[in-house]
Structures are given as C-alpha cells and as structure tokens.
Design a protein around this motif. Structure first.
Motif, PDB file in Angstrom:
ATOM      1  N   HIS A  39     -51.269  28.665 -40.112  1.00  0.00           N
ATOM      2  CA  HIS A  39     -49.821  28.521 -40.098  1.00  0.00           C
ATOM      3  C   HIS A  39     -49.397  27.759 -41.335  1.00  0.00           C
ATOM      4  CE1 HIS A  39     -49.104  29.474 -35.749  1.00  0.00           C
ATOM      5  NE2 HIS A  39     -50.404  29.535 -35.893  1.00  0.00           N
ATOM      6  N   PRO A  96     -50.213  33.310 -23.018  1.00  0.00           N
ATOM      7  CA  PRO A  96     -49.037  32.636 -23.561  1.00  0.00           C
ATOM      8  C   PRO A  96     -49.334  31.874 -24.849  1.00  0.00           C
ATOM      9  CG  PRO A  96     -49.935  31.354 -21.768  1.00  0.00           C
ATOM     10  CD  PRO A  96     -50.814  32.574 -21.902  1.00  0.00           C
ATOM     11  N   GLY A  98     -50.802  33.514 -27.378  1.00  0.00           N
ATOM     12  CA  GLY A  98     -50.753  34.529 -28.423  1.00  0.00           C
ATOM     13  C   GLY A  98     -52.057  34.647 -29.176  1.00  0.00           C
ATOM     14  N   ASP A 139     -54.047  20.543 -27.733  1.00  0.00           N
ATOM     15  CA  ASP A 139     -53.135  21.149 -28.693  1.00  0.00           C
ATOM     16  C   ASP A 139     -53.309  20.418 -30.020  1.00  0.00           C
ATOM     17  OD1 ASP A 139     -51.084  22.315 -30.071  1.00  0.00           O
ATOM     18  OD2 ASP A 139     -49.479  21.588 -28.772  1.00  0.00           O
ATOM     19  N   ALA A 145     -47.636  19.018 -36.169  1.00  0.00           N
ATOM     20  CA  ALA A 145     -46.573  19.829 -36.753  1.00  0.00           C
ATOM     21  C   ALA A 145     -45.205  19.279 -36.375  1.00  0.00           C
ATOM     22  CB  ALA A 145     -46.700  21.271 -36.277  1.00  0.00           C
ATOM     23  N   GLU A 146     -45.082  18.795 -35.160  1.00  0.00           N
ATOM     24  CA  GLU A 146     -43.802  18.280 -34.705  1.00  0.00           C
ATOM     25  C   GLU A 146     -43.351  17.128 -35.609  1.00  0.00           C
ATOM     26  OE1 GLU A 146     -43.842  15.873 -31.209  1.00  0.00           O
ATOM     27  OE2 GLU A 146     -42.052  16.835 -30.419  1.00  0.00           O
ATOM     28  N   LEU A 153     -36.521  20.286 -40.632  1.00  0.00           N
ATOM     29  CA  LEU A 153     -35.392  20.680 -39.795  1.00  0.00           C
ATOM     30  C   LEU A 153     -34.107  20.002 -40.241  1.00  0.00           C
ATOM     31  CD1 LEU A 153     -37.088  20.880 -36.328  1.00  0.00           C
ATOM     32  CD2 LEU A 153     -36.030  22.740 -37.597  1.00  0.00           C
ATOM     33  N   LEU A 156     -32.910  22.056 -42.958  1.00  0.00           N
ATOM     34  CA  LEU A 156     -32.389  23.330 -42.465  1.00  0.00           C
ATOM     35  C   LEU A 156     -31.004  23.147 -41.834  1.00  0.00           C
ATOM     36  CD1 LEU A 156     -33.405  26.329 -42.060  1.00  0.00           C
ATOM     37  CD2 LEU A 156     -33.914  25.627 -39.732  1.00  0.00           C
TER      38      LEU A 156
ATOM     39  N   MET B 379     -47.194  34.531 -27.988  1.00  0.00           N
ATOM     40  CA  MET B 379     -46.491  33.260 -28.197  1.00  0.00           C
ATOM     41  C   MET B 379     -45.065  33.350 -27.663  1.00  0.00           C
ATOM     42  SD  MET B 379     -47.523  31.866 -31.897  1.00  0.00           S
ATOM     43  CE  MET B 379     -49.057  30.967 -32.113  1.00  0.00           C
ATOM     44  N   GLU B 392     -33.663  22.217 -32.849  1.00  0.00           N
ATOM     45  CA  GLU B 392     -33.274  22.800 -34.136  1.00  0.00           C
ATOM     46  C   GLU B 392     -34.027  24.097 -34.442  1.00  0.00           C
ATOM     47  OE1 GLU B 392     -30.917  22.053 -36.360  1.00  0.00           O
ATOM     48  OE2 GLU B 392     -30.150  20.561 -34.944  1.00  0.00           O
ATOM     49  N   TRP B 393     -35.155  24.275 -33.810  1.00  0.00           N
ATOM     50  CA  TRP B 393     -35.926  25.495 -34.062  1.00  0.00           C
ATOM     51  C   TRP B 393     -35.196  26.738 -33.572  1.00  0.00           C
ATOM     52  CZ3 TRP B 393     -39.552  25.406 -37.472  1.00  0.00           C
ATOM     53  CH2 TRP B 393     -40.251  24.225 -37.701  1.00  0.00           C
ATOM     54  N   LYS B 395     -32.158  27.404 -34.261  1.00  0.00           N
ATOM     55  CA  LYS B 395     -31.431  27.842 -35.452  1.00  0.00           C
ATOM     56  C   LYS B 395     -32.394  28.509 -36.445  1.00  0.00           C
ATOM     57  CE  LYS B 395     -28.243  25.846 -38.792  1.00  0.00           C
ATOM     58  NZ  LYS B 395     -27.510  24.634 -39.158  1.00  0.00           N
ATOM     59  N   TYR B 396     -33.568  27.945 -36.530  1.00  0.00           N
ATOM     60  CA  TYR B 396     -34.587  28.514 -37.417  1.00  0.00           C
ATOM     61  C   TYR B 396     -34.879  29.961 -37.032  1.00  0.00           C
ATOM     62  CZ  TYR B 396     -39.133  29.092 -39.685  1.00  0.00           C
ATOM     63  OH  TYR B 396     -40.179  29.555 -40.431  1.00  0.00           O
ATOM     64  N   ARG B 399     -32.574  32.483 -38.294  1.00  0.00           N
ATOM     65  CA  ARG B 399     -32.793  32.849 -39.698  1.00  0.00           C
ATOM     66  C   ARG B 399     -34.095  33.599 -39.900  1.00  0.00           C
ATOM     67  NH1 ARG B 399     -31.129  28.597 -44.015  1.00  0.00           N
ATOM     68  NH2 ARG B 399     -32.110  30.279 -45.171  1.00  0.00           N
ATOM     69  N   ARG B 405     -44.150  31.772 -34.761  1.00  0.00           N
ATOM     70  CA  ARG B 405     -45.295  30.871 -34.730  1.00  0.00           C
ATOM     71  C   ARG B 405     -44.950  29.421 -35.017  1.00  0.00           C
ATOM     72  NH1 ARG B 405     -49.964  33.030 -38.221  1.00  0.00           N
ATOM     73  NH2 ARG B 405     -49.268  35.150 -38.555  1.00  0.00           N
ATOM     74  N   ARG B 406     -44.091  29.250 -36.018  1.00  0.00           N
ATOM     75  CA  ARG B 406     -43.808  27.862 -36.383  1.00  0.00           C
ATOM     76  C   ARG B 406     -43.057  27.122 -35.267  1.00  0.00           C
ATOM     77  NH1 ARG B 406     -42.747  25.930 -42.406  1.00  0.00           N
ATOM     78  NH2 ARG B 406     -40.832  27.141 -42.329  1.00  0.00           N
ATOM     79  N   TYR B 408     -43.142  27.772 -32.216  1.00  0.00           N
ATOM     80  CA  TYR B 408     -44.081  27.671 -31.101  1.00  0.00           C
ATOM     81  C   TYR B 408     -44.988  26.456 -31.272  1.00  0.00           C
ATOM     82  CZ  TYR B 408     -47.841  28.985 -27.873  1.00  0.00           C
ATOM     83  OH  TYR B 408     -48.771  28.994 -26.876  1.00  0.00           O
ATOM     84  N   VAL B 409     -45.584  26.375 -32.440  1.00  0.00           N
ATOM     85  CA  VAL B 409     -46.514  25.267 -32.678  1.00  0.00           C
ATOM     86  C   VAL B 409     -45.769  23.941 -32.652  1.00  0.00           C
ATOM     87  CG1 VAL B 409     -48.020  24.199 -34.395  1.00  0.00           C
ATOM     88  CG2 VAL B 409     -48.201  26.651 -33.927  1.00  0.00           C
ATOM     89  N   ALA B 410     -44.633  23.911 -33.351  1.00  0.00           N
ATOM     90  CA  ALA B 410     -43.945  22.632 -33.502  1.00  0.00           C
ATOM     91  C   ALA B 410     -43.301  22.156 -32.208  1.00  0.00           C
ATOM     92  CB  ALA B 410     -42.896  22.733 -34.604  1.00  0.00           C
ATOM     93  N   LYS B 412     -44.764  22.285 -29.455  1.00  0.00           N
ATOM     94  CA  LYS B 412     -45.918  21.892 -28.623  1.00  0.00           C
ATOM     95  C   LYS B 412     -46.015  22.704 -27.337  1.00  0.00           C
ATOM     96  CE  LYS B 412     -44.955  17.466 -28.604  1.00  0.00           C
ATOM     97  NZ  LYS B 412     -45.120  16.034 -28.344  1.00  0.00           N
ATOM     98  N   ALA B 413     -45.723  23.995 -27.462  1.00  0.00           N
ATOM     99  CA  ALA B 413     -45.842  24.863 -26.291  1.00  0.00           C
ATOM    100  C   ALA B 413     -47.280  24.841 -25.766  1.00  0.00           C
ATOM    101  CB  ALA B 413     -45.434  26.290 -26.657  1.00  0.00           C
TER     102      ALA B 413
END
Ligand SMILES: Cc1cc2nc3c(=O)[nH]c(=O)nc-3n(C[C@H](O)[C@H](O)[C@H](O)COP(=O)(O)OP(=O)(O)OC[C@H]3O[C@@H](n4cnc5c(N)ncnc54)[C@H](O)[C@@H]3O)c2cc1C
Lengths: 161, 456
Positions: A39, A96, A98, A139, A145-146, A153, A156, B379, B392-393, B395-396, B399, B405-406, B408-410, B412-413
C-alpha cells in the motif's frame, strides 16, 4: 504459530515481495496477481505490505460451498485445494480482509498459503519489513497508517472537492 | 423413532448445523430427514457446464453421515411438526425429538401462466432440474426471469450450444442484484456476445407448436424456443409449520440464536428470516453464505453453546461470458449518497453507496482479468460489514473511488475484523469434501525457493 509479521516502517516500496509472490503463486511476475500488496501512503512517502492474516474465523474456508479451503496441519495456513475449487468466487466476496482472489486463467481461487512454510515475500524483502516468525496475529498496518495519515487528511480537507 | 437432534433439510444450512453440533463435541443422536440427498445447489451450474462431475455436487455420503452418528432418512419429506417434540413424515414415520432444526430451504416458484407446467418447461433449482436441462440438446432456450439464478446458469446453457433469450417482466435485467445502470451495461455486453433479451415482457401463455414451444406475450409478440426455463423466483418451504404455532412472515422468524418462538425449534438458511447487518428488520436473503452462517449458529446452540449472530449481509457474485458482476449490502442505494465510476471502453463499473460516513453497499462490474479493479471487493465487504465510520476518508473515496485500500487500512478495519468469531472460537475445517484434493498446492514454490537459495 509462525505468522507473517509486517513492519511498515521498514518498507521501502521496492515491490520485491509482490514480484516474488506472484511468481510463486501464479508462475508469472505480475504484481496485480500477487497475494501480498504494497500500500502506498504517498503523502508521507511511506509504503506498507498487506496480506492474509490467516485469521481464525477463516471466512473463506467457512463460506466455501465445496470445502475447497482447509488448514495446513503443519504451518496453520488456510489453503485452497485447487482440485476441489470450482471457481465460484464466493470466498472472494466473503473474506472481509480482501485477501483471497480469483484467477481467471486457472478458474480457481488463490490466496496466501505461506508458501508451504517458507514465504517467498519474506525471503525477497531486502529490509526485513516482512518477517516470518512466531507471533500473534494483529493488524500490523492499520494503527501505523492511521497515525501517519492525519496530516494527509488535513491536507485533503483543505482542498476544494 | 426417537432422536436428540432432528435436522430437516440436507442443504448447506442443515449440513453446516450437523457438522457444528459435532464440532462442539455433542455426540448425541442426530436424525436427518430430507426430501433430497445432501448437495449444494449453488454448485449446480459448475456441474452443468462440465467443470465438475455430477458426484461433486454432493455434500455428504451415507458413510460420512453414519460415521458421525447421523441417521439419514433421505427422500422423505416432513409434513408436520409439533414443537412439543414430534415430526411426521410423508410416509407416516413419526420422529420424536428433543430439539429440531428446520432447514427446508425454498422451492422454485412460477407465476400462474397458462401452459407453464407443460412439457419442455423446466425450473433451475434442484439437481433433478439440472439433469433434466442437461438432457436437452441445445437449440433455442428461452429463460423466463433474468435475475441472479438465471445468470448463474447462463454460461452453462451457452456451453450446451444453446442460443439464449432472457425474458424479463420488469423493464430491466437483474432487478434484485444490481442497479439499473449496471444492468444496462451487462445487457449490452451480453448482447454483443449473442444473448437476446426481452425486457418489460409480460408472458401471457406458453403453447406447444409442432414440437417446439411458443411463448406468447401480452403485447401480441411471440417467441419460439425448443426449451423454456423458468427462473422467476423462489418461495420458502413452509408447509411443515402450518398450524404448529411457529411464527412466520415471509420465512420463519428467528432470533439471533436462530431460535423460533418455540424454544426447542430452530430455523436456518433460505427458510429463516433473521437478523441483518445494519438494519432492524429481519430478512430472508436466500444466499449460501447466510445459509452456512445460520447453520453454524443453530448447530452451536443446539449443542448447548451460546452463539449469537451478528446478522447477514446480502452479497452475490456471478460470472457471465467473462464479465464478473457482484453486489453487496444496500446496493440499490435509494436515498443514499452514491459515487459511481466507469470505463467507457470496456464494461467496468463501480458504485459505492454511503449513509453519511459509512459505506453501506457496493456494485462491481468488470472482466475477471481486470484484476486490479476487482481485487478490493473483499475489503469493500469488510467496510460494509463493520459499518466503520470513515471520517475524512469518506471524502477521499469520493475523489478516489478505486482506492478502497487506503481508507480500509487507515480505518483499522482489520483490527476490528480480527476480533470477530462467529462461534467464539477459531474455525476448523469441517464438512464433507470430495476425494482427491490436490496435495501439491505449493509446487511452484519449490522452484522459486531453490532459485533464491542458490543466489544467496
Ligand atoms: C442454480 C443455483 C445457483 C445458485 N448460486 C448461488 C450463488 O452463487 N451464491 C449464493 O449465495 N447462493 C446461490 N444459490 C442459492 C443457494 O443455493 C441457497 O441459498 C442455499 O442452497 C440455501 O441453503 P438451505 O440449506 O437453506 O436450503 P436448500 O439448499 O434449499 O436445502 C433445503 C433442503 O431441504 C429439503 N426439504 C425441503 N422441504 C423439506 C421437508 N418438508 N422435509 C424434508 N426435507 C425438506 C430440500 O429437498 C433440500 O434438500 C444458488 C441456487 C441455485 C439453485
């Protein structure tokens, strides 16, 4: 049980894991069919690999209508038995995370099988961002990443959409 | 006769319950009554198109059942059920039980059209139906009903050498699987592959005409065919609970333990109307994953466990002429915020449906070799299932709707999903598997690793 432990902070985005994985899993050097995916978190110039957690619920295994997915007794990986798989793709929508996919050429599902106990991605990684060692599953990338993405963000949110 | 657990119906729900009862260490007697032998309906298209031999549709053998202390009574139908602990079969056999699972699934239902029960008109729901259709020799096949089930069998029919016309009463195809725009893309793609369509077509009668069939439409049009297949919907097999006091709506109403209002009677699979993710209403989803989850929950609870269901998520995937179609959750997205993207040079389409910051549904369309466009379906399911607030994701994704993926990862699913265990314990492989699994699944790897080792 040994797991693929991911250290996102060590990843350089070289994509060797994807090449190695696609070759082992499908016989071709084709990152798009790799079962490990890097990623890109570009605002932070960071990357991180992501693959099957070999999760305990095993959504793919429990959804399969022909029980074509089982657990490897020795290494604990959830593996697709190609001879049994009919290519129905139910696992690809049930997982889930992926992390199980359909290969149109073989008409079979495929996923990370830990390469039979010697994962090619960990071999190929030059910076030890992927290690294969005794560990719990967790995880690896999410919390990292968070944190990293807060600034992204904010940037953005400031842009006109 | 007497039994501890009575399982009625040997589809995926009933079989999953049996395997789970044993998985939970309950060795008490089980009696399995089913009108048909144990098999998986959703595997029928793969038998019809020659991917697997007929024997591979079966999900148990007599030995498999008896080894597990399951007494099979196959080819018999339960006609009435007294929650007090007694069931009666069509041949008069009475079975006393401590608890029972109703997993009788559904049957194909046909609209009341004159001539629909005539010769050369087949359903596509059971193994017998599949055998009957396979015994036909191609020619022209008219399929009445252009929904999911018709689509699961379309490739098999085409491979039989048939020219297929799909007839749909609604003004669009796949009305219960994908949105209108997606459906129109699927339709033009299939037309380019030689499949014909009649939509908004009300069939008024089906007649015999010189060894062929004539389908007459309300507007006066006529369609000729050698074989007619009906795929016009299903109705739950509720007959046995008539007058039993067991509560029904569309299906049998169950709580999150798959219990009916009669505490010792459970229901699972296509027959059960149960909890749904992200909704307060109980629904019948009539899909395989729900049947298996229902069956596992019911089995665990019949074995004395305490497994509560988090609810079903609607999801379907089907491949026609190398076009993959999938949908999840609230794919219709009425009154929701929607983001769509498509490719105007080939059939690639994606629709994401949001309620506020939560992803609640999705539609995917693409060729199976468009891997990068389809490999984030799982995912997407994970995000819908967990109902995570994307902040905020959200909104991402407006776009960058191809980059699930991003977010999803961020968000923390994975962390949340790793905690989810349907039966509060790790799953183990269970159930019957056809013999001859491939033992050499990592063959390639030996080649690869030896290459690496040499280089080191
Ligand atoms: C061609 C086809 C393709 C499909 N493809 C998909 C797919 O791709 N994905 C998906 O999710 N789902 C698919 N499905 C739907 C899926 O097969 C069903 O949701 C699933 O079979 C439901 O399982 P069940 O155990 O509830 O019921 P069933 O599988 O219907 O089993 C019920 C069993 O009970 C028996 N029975 C009925 N009444 C009685 C009675 N009174 N007494 C004793 N026995 C009785 C029946 O004979 C049958 O053996 C498909 C179905 C068909 C027909």
């Amino acid at each position: 049980m040994k797991q693929l432990v991911i250290h996102p902070e060590r990843c350089t985005g070289c994509m060797q894991c994807e090449l190695a994985c696609s070759f082992v899993q499908t016989g071709t050097f084709q990152p798009s069919v790799s079962v490990i995916k890097v990623h890109v978190f570009d605002e932070q110039a960071s990357m991180a690999p992501y693959t099957c957690f070999q999760c305990e619920e095993a959504w793919c295994m429990t959804a399969c209508p022909v029980n074509a997915i089982t657990i490897d007794n020795v290494i604990g990986a959830k593996v697709v038995l190609s001879e049994v798989c009919v290519g129905c793709k139910l696992c690809t929508i049930a997982c889930p995370f992926g992390t199980i996919f359909y290969n149109p050429e073989s008409n079979k599902a495929f996923k990370c099988n830990l390469c039979g106990g010697d994962p090619a991605c960990a071999h190929a990684c030059p910076t030890a961002a992927i290690e294969y060692e005794d560990s719990e599953t967790k995880d690896w990338v999410g919390p990292w990443a968070e944190r990293l993405n807060e600034s992204f963000l904010t940037a953005l949110a400031g842009e006109p959409s | 006769m007497k039994t501890t657990h009575l399982i009625i119906g040997a589809g995926p729900a009933g079989m999953a319950a049996i395997d789970t009862i044993r998985e939970f260490g309950d060795t008490s007697p089980i009696t399995l009554v089913s009108s048909e032998t144990p098999y998986s309906r959703m595997v029928l298209p793969y038998f019809m198109d020659g991917t697997i031999p007929e024997q591979n549709v079966f999900t148990a053998t007599d030995d498999y059942l008896r080894e597990r202390n399951v007494e099979p009574i196959l080819g018999r139908t339960v006609t009435s059920l007294d929650p007090g602990g007694k069931a009666v079969c069509d041949d008069g056999t009475e079975i006393e039980f401590d608890d029972a699972l109703i997993a009788t699934g559904s049957s194909a239902s046909r609209p009341p059209i004159p001539g629909i029960d005539g010769e050369s008109v087949f359903n596509l729901w059971t193994l017998d139906d599949a055998r009957a259709v396979l015994a036909q020799k191609g020619g022209e096949i008219a399929v009445i009903g252009a929904g999911f089930i018709a689509f699961t069998c379309l490739d098999a029919l085409i491979r039989l050498g048939a020219r297929v016309t799909l007839v749909e009463v609604e003004d669009r195809i796949l009305p219960r699987m994908i949105d209108e725009h997606g459906a129109s893309l699927v339709r033009s793609f299939l037309e380019s592959k030689g499949v014909s369509f009649r939509v908004g077509a009300q069939v008024s009668s089906i007649e015999d005409a010189g060894g062929r069939k004539e389908i007459n439409f309300a507007d006066g049009d006529v369609l000729e065919a050698d074989v007619v297949i009906t795929a016009t919907g299903i109705s739950p097999n509720l007959g046995l609970v008539d007058g039993s006091g067991i509560e029904t709506d569309f299906g049998i109403l169950v709580d999150d333990h798959m219990r009916t209002n009669a505490g010792n009677v459970f229901a699972a699979g296509d027959i059960a109307q149960g909890p749904v993710i992200g909704s307060d209403r109980k629904e019948v989803h009539a899909i395989q994953p729900t049947a298996l989850e229902h069956g596992r929950i019911a089995g665990a609870n019949m074995a004395g466990g305490d497994a509560a269901y988090w609810g079903s998520l609607l999801m379907n995937v089907v491949d026609v002429q190398k076009l993959q179609i999938a949908s999840f959750g609230d794919w219709l997205g009425e009154g929701a915020e929607v983001r769509t993207v498509e490719n105007d040079s080939r059939p690639v389409y994606r629709k994401l449906i949001f309620q506020g910051e939560v992803l609640t549904g999705a539609v995917f369309l693409g060729r199976p070799d468009d891997v990068a466009l389809l490999n984030d379906m799982g995912m997407t399911k994970g995000l819908i299932q967990t109902g995570l607030h994307l902040g905020e994701w959200r909104k991402y994704l407006d776009r960058y709707p191809l980059d699930i993926r991003r977010p999803y990862v961020a968000s923390k699913a994975a962390e949340k999903l790793l905690e989810m265990q349907l039966l509060n314990k790790p799953s183990i492989p269970r159930g019957y598997r056809q013999p001859d699994p491939d033992p050499k699944y990592w063959e390639y790897h030996d080649v690869f690793v030896s290459t690496i080792t040499e280089g080191e």
